[in-house]
Design a protein around this motif. Sequence first.
Motif, PDB file in Angstrom:
ATOM      1  N   ALA A  15      34.402  28.871  45.435  1.00 54.57           N
ATOM      2  CA  ALA A  15      34.641  30.028  44.578  1.00 54.57           C
ATOM      3  C   ALA A  15      33.680  31.160  44.915  1.00 54.57           C
ATOM      4  O   ALA A  15      32.466  30.980  44.904  1.00 54.57           O
ATOM      5  CB  ALA A  15      34.477  29.629  43.111  1.00 54.57           C
ATOM      6  N   LYS A  16      34.249  32.297  45.200  1.00 53.90           N
ATOM      7  CA  LYS A  16      33.477  33.518  45.474  1.00 53.90           C
ATOM      8  C   LYS A  16      33.584  34.392  44.230  1.00 53.90           C
ATOM      9  O   LYS A  16      34.596  35.027  43.971  1.00 53.90           O
ATOM     10  CB  LYS A  16      34.060  34.216  46.707  1.00 53.90           C
ATOM     11  CG  LYS A  16      33.151  35.224  47.294  1.00 53.90           C
ATOM     12  CD  LYS A  16      31.901  34.572  47.851  1.00 53.90           C
ATOM     13  CE  LYS A  16      30.895  35.652  48.194  1.00 53.90           C
ATOM     14  NZ  LYS A  16      29.584  35.155  48.345  1.00 53.90           N
ATOM     15  N   LEU A  17      32.517  34.392  43.437  1.00 51.81           N
ATOM     16  CA  LEU A  17      32.532  34.995  42.107  1.00 51.81           C
ATOM     17  C   LEU A  17      32.149  36.467  42.086  1.00 51.81           C
ATOM     18  O   LEU A  17      31.372  36.936  42.918  1.00 51.81           O
ATOM     19  CB  LEU A  17      31.556  34.254  41.202  1.00 51.81           C
ATOM     20  CG  LEU A  17      31.977  32.852  40.801  1.00 51.81           C
ATOM     21  CD1 LEU A  17      30.778  32.047  40.369  1.00 51.81           C
ATOM     22  CD2 LEU A  17      33.004  32.930  39.704  1.00 51.81           C
ATOM     23  N   GLY A  18      32.655  37.153  41.086  1.00 55.38           N
ATOM     24  CA  GLY A  18      32.215  38.492  40.752  1.00 55.38           C
ATOM     25  C   GLY A  18      32.447  39.527  41.830  1.00 55.38           C
ATOM     26  O   GLY A  18      33.326  39.390  42.675  1.00 55.38           O
ATOM     27  N   LEU A  19      31.642  40.549  41.778  1.00 55.71           N
ATOM     28  CA  LEU A  19      31.790  41.682  42.686  1.00 55.71           C
ATOM     29  C   LEU A  19      30.954  41.472  43.949  1.00 55.71           C
ATOM     30  O   LEU A  19      30.153  42.314  44.327  1.00 55.71           O
ATOM     31  CB  LEU A  19      31.380  42.980  41.981  1.00 55.71           C
ATOM     32  CG  LEU A  19      32.221  43.329  40.768  1.00 55.71           C
ATOM     33  CD1 LEU A  19      31.677  44.573  40.089  1.00 55.71           C
ATOM     34  CD2 LEU A  19      33.679  43.511  41.158  1.00 55.71           C
ATOM     35  N   ASP A  20      31.153  40.349  44.566  1.00 58.10           N
ATOM     36  CA  ASP A  20      30.430  39.992  45.787  1.00 58.10           C
ATOM     37  C   ASP A  20      31.448  39.844  46.907  1.00 58.10           C
ATOM     38  O   ASP A  20      32.199  38.885  46.946  1.00 58.10           O
ATOM     39  CB  ASP A  20      29.673  38.682  45.556  1.00 58.10           C
ATOM     40  CG  ASP A  20      28.869  38.236  46.762  1.00 58.10           C
ATOM     41  OD1 ASP A  20      28.909  38.923  47.803  1.00 58.10           O
ATOM     42  OD2 ASP A  20      28.203  37.200  46.661  1.00 58.10           O
ATOM     43  N   SER A  43      38.994  30.370  46.496  1.00 53.81           N
ATOM     44  CA  SER A  43      39.402  31.270  45.415  1.00 53.81           C
ATOM     45  C   SER A  43      39.738  32.671  45.905  1.00 53.81           C
ATOM     46  O   SER A  43      40.431  33.413  45.204  1.00 53.81           O
ATOM     47  CB  SER A  43      38.282  31.387  44.373  1.00 53.81           C
ATOM     48  OG  SER A  43      37.181  32.125  44.899  1.00 53.81           O
ATOM     49  N   GLY A  44      39.263  33.024  47.070  1.00 49.80           N
ATOM     50  CA  GLY A  44      39.349  34.407  47.505  1.00 49.80           C
ATOM     51  C   GLY A  44      38.214  35.188  46.877  1.00 49.80           C
ATOM     52  O   GLY A  44      37.432  34.668  46.069  1.00 49.80           O
ATOM     53  N   LEU A  45      38.108  36.453  47.246  1.00 50.29           N
ATOM     54  CA  LEU A  45      37.027  37.297  46.738  1.00 50.29           C
ATOM     55  C   LEU A  45      37.260  37.699  45.286  1.00 50.29           C
ATOM     56  O   LEU A  45      38.390  37.737  44.806  1.00 50.29           O
ATOM     57  CB  LEU A  45      36.924  38.564  47.586  1.00 50.29           C
ATOM     58  CG  LEU A  45      36.473  38.367  49.033  1.00 50.29           C
ATOM     59  CD1 LEU A  45      36.603  39.672  49.799  1.00 50.29           C
ATOM     60  CD2 LEU A  45      35.050  37.841  49.091  1.00 50.29           C
ATOM     61  N   PHE A  46      36.165  37.980  44.610  1.00 51.42           N
ATOM     62  CA  PHE A  46      36.154  38.610  43.284  1.00 51.42           C
ATOM     63  C   PHE A  46      36.748  37.739  42.172  1.00 51.42           C
ATOM     64  O   PHE A  46      37.325  38.254  41.215  1.00 51.42           O
ATOM     65  CB  PHE A  46      36.861  39.967  43.316  1.00 51.42           C
ATOM     66  CG  PHE A  46      36.454  40.833  44.483  1.00 51.42           C
ATOM     67  CD1 PHE A  46      35.121  41.137  44.708  1.00 51.42           C
ATOM     68  CD2 PHE A  46      37.404  41.313  45.366  1.00 51.42           C
ATOM     69  CE1 PHE A  46      34.736  41.925  45.791  1.00 51.42           C
ATOM     70  CE2 PHE A  46      37.034  42.102  46.454  1.00 51.42           C
ATOM     71  CZ  PHE A  46      35.691  42.418  46.659  1.00 51.42           C
ATOM     72  N   ALA A  47      36.588  36.432  42.259  1.00 50.27           N
ATOM     73  CA  ALA A  47      37.104  35.534  41.222  1.00 50.27           C
ATOM     74  C   ALA A  47      36.283  35.664  39.942  1.00 50.27           C
ATOM     75  O   ALA A  47      35.061  35.804  39.978  1.00 50.27           O
ATOM     76  CB  ALA A  47      37.075  34.087  41.710  1.00 50.27           C
TER      77      ALA A  47
END
Length: 140
Positions: A15-20, A43-47
């Motif tokens: 999981a790639k979380l938030g605005l990263d 998850s893809g970006l910005f989850a």
Amino acid sequence: MKQKAQARNIKILVAKLGLDGHDRGALVLCRAFRDAGMEVIYSGLFATPERVAQIAEDEDVDAIAMSLLNGAHGTLFPRVVKALKKKKINDVLVVGGGVIPEIDHKDLIKGGVDHVFGPGTPLPTIINHINTGVGKLRKI
């Protein structure tokens, strides 16, 4: 809920979380987990934390590996744990990694993250930790 002592390969959500938007490390992990025989969902970006919990539920994952490099780990990692609890998901190993100051590791672990991996952690160390942790959860 997962059955006890399943024979299937570990299913892990990266999981790639938030605005990263920096996902090179997460993609390296995806490949390493796949090469280690795990089934990988990315998850893809910005989850969002809620999206991560939903994917975990929908895909019936054994583990979640969260990646964060933007300093929001103190907010987003606990929100993932809370979202999992809200869905009554208690049998998933949750680990985190990225550029996370060591001083924050204890609070993240107290908040339900099993382990925090820093930059330069050897991939076999991460893989072994996940294999061991999921193995323990499957024996519950």
